[in-house]
Design a protein around this motif. Structure first.
Motif, short mmCIF file in Angstrom:
data_model
loop_
_atom_site.label_atom_id
_atom_site.label_comp_id
_atom_site.label_asym_id
_atom_site.label_seq_id
_atom_site.Cartn_x
_atom_site.Cartn_y
_atom_site.Cartn_z
N LEU A 147 0.81 -1.22 0.00
CA LEU A 147 0.00 0.00 0.00
C LEU A 147 0.84 1.27 0.00
O LEU A 147 0.30 2.37 -0.12
N GLY A 148 2.15 1.10 0.16
CA GLY A 148 3.01 2.28 0.18
C GLY A 148 2.93 3.08 1.46
O GLY A 148 3.30 4.25 1.49
N TRP A 149 2.43 2.46 2.53
CA TRP A 149 2.31 3.14 3.81
C TRP A 149 3.66 3.24 4.50
O TRP A 149 4.59 2.49 4.19
N THR A 150 3.77 4.18 5.42
CA THR A 150 4.95 4.23 6.26
C THR A 150 4.85 3.12 7.31
O THR A 150 3.75 2.60 7.58
N VAL A 151 5.98 2.78 7.90
CA VAL A 151 5.99 1.75 8.94
C VAL A 151 5.11 2.17 10.11
O VAL A 151 4.34 1.37 10.65
N ASN A 152 5.20 3.45 10.47
CA ASN A 152 4.42 3.95 11.60
C ASN A 152 2.92 3.86 11.32
O ASN A 152 2.13 3.43 12.19
N ARG A 153 2.51 4.23 10.11
CA ARG A 153 1.08 4.16 9.76
C ARG A 153 0.59 2.72 9.75
O ARG A 153 -0.50 2.41 10.26
N ALA A 154 1.39 1.83 9.16
CA ALA A 154 0.99 0.42 9.09
C ALA A 154 0.88 -0.19 10.48
O ALA A 154 -0.09 -0.88 10.80
N ARG A 155 1.89 0.07 11.32
CA ARG A 155 1.89 -0.50 12.67
C ARG A 155 0.72 0.05 13.49
O ARG A 155 0.03 -0.71 14.18
N THR A 156 0.49 1.36 13.41
CA THR A 156 -0.59 1.98 14.17
C THR A 156 -1.94 1.44 13.73
O THR A 156 -2.81 1.13 14.57
N THR A 157 -2.14 1.32 12.43
CA THR A 157 -3.40 0.82 11.89
C THR A 157 -3.68 -0.60 12.38
O THR A 157 -4.80 -0.93 12.79
N ILE A 158 -2.66 -1.44 12.33
CA ILE A 158 -2.80 -2.83 12.77
C ILE A 158 -3.12 -2.88 14.26
O ILE A 158 -4.05 -3.58 14.69
N GLU A 159 -2.35 -2.13 15.07
CA GLU A 159 -2.53 -2.15 16.52
C GLU A 159 -3.94 -1.69 16.91
O GLU A 159 -4.60 -2.31 17.75
N VAL A 160 -4.40 -0.60 16.30
CA VAL A 160 -5.73 -0.07 16.62
C VAL A 160 -6.82 -1.05 16.18
O VAL A 160 -7.78 -1.31 16.92
N THR A 161 -6.66 -1.62 15.00
CA THR A 161 -7.67 -2.53 14.46
C THR A 161 -7.83 -3.77 15.32
O THR A 161 -8.95 -4.15 15.70
#
Length: 210
Positions: A147-161
């Protein structure tokens, strides 16, 4: 130092790190009145609704993640990824069985703090071995690359979900969940630097992640 000796020390750091990490996870779960890490919110929620153990759910979700990754990337993870997944789940269950239940807030707070330190230290230790990353980090990198996301965005999205899904299933969310999301990273970073030095002293070689 020859290649065999270097590999020996990688295995020592890898397995020891997973054991320490698993003990840290078990301690935070024993102190779950304060909240647990996002993935453990989901593991505990699944346990409450469908049975099985926390460690078993950790392994099952890991297998699902690796299957998805293999289908999308057309390649299999390193053997260390599988070992990480199975050993972590097994040791979490062993420590949860061995550790006593904690009934007082002081005990739970102390267990949570110690658990965070051990979790972060163990994570840094097994990462230094560079024998493969865990399924959750595999999922994070999959989102980054696809998806071309940053590591921080990907990690945060996963953790919140996973935390939201786990909470809806009855998993424990609290101030500790937020603290782990914000505070675990610096602990892992500190542990990584320390374990890089320990690895160099023990093996006489630098870690591949340096």
């Amino acid at each position: 130092m020859n290649v065999k000796q270097g590999f020996y020390w990688r295995c020592v750091f890898f397995i020891t790190g997973i054991i320490i990490l698993s003990l840290g996870v078990a301690l935070t779960i024993k102190a779950q009145v304060l909240g647990v890490g996002s993935w453990d919110v989901l593991h505990i929620g699944l346990q409450k609704n469908f049975g099985l153990t926390v460690g078993t759910w950790s392994i099952i979700l890991g297998l699902i993640i690796l299957a998805i990754d293999a289908l999308l990337t057309k390649r299999l993870p390193k053997i260390g990824t599988y070992l990480d997944m199975f050993l972590t789940g097994i040791f979490i269950d062993i420590f949860l069985y061995m550790l006593p239940d904690l009934h007082h807030l002081f005990e739970q707070t102390l267990a949570f703090i110690v658990g965070i330190v051990l979790l972060g230290f163990g994570c840094g230790m097994y990462m230094v071995a560079n024998l493969g990353i865990g399924p959750r980090d595999t999922l994070m990198l999959l989102l980054v690359h696809r998806l071309g996301w940053t590591v921080n965005r990907a990690r945060t999205t996963i953790e919140v979900t996973v935390a939201i899904i786990g909470f809806l299933l009855g998993g424990p969310i609290g101030v500790g969940t937020v603290f782990m999301a914000l505070g675990l990273g610096p602990v892992v970073q500190w542990a990584l630097r320390l374990n890089e030095k320990l690895f160099f002293r023990a093996s006489g070689t630098e870690s591949a992640i340096l």
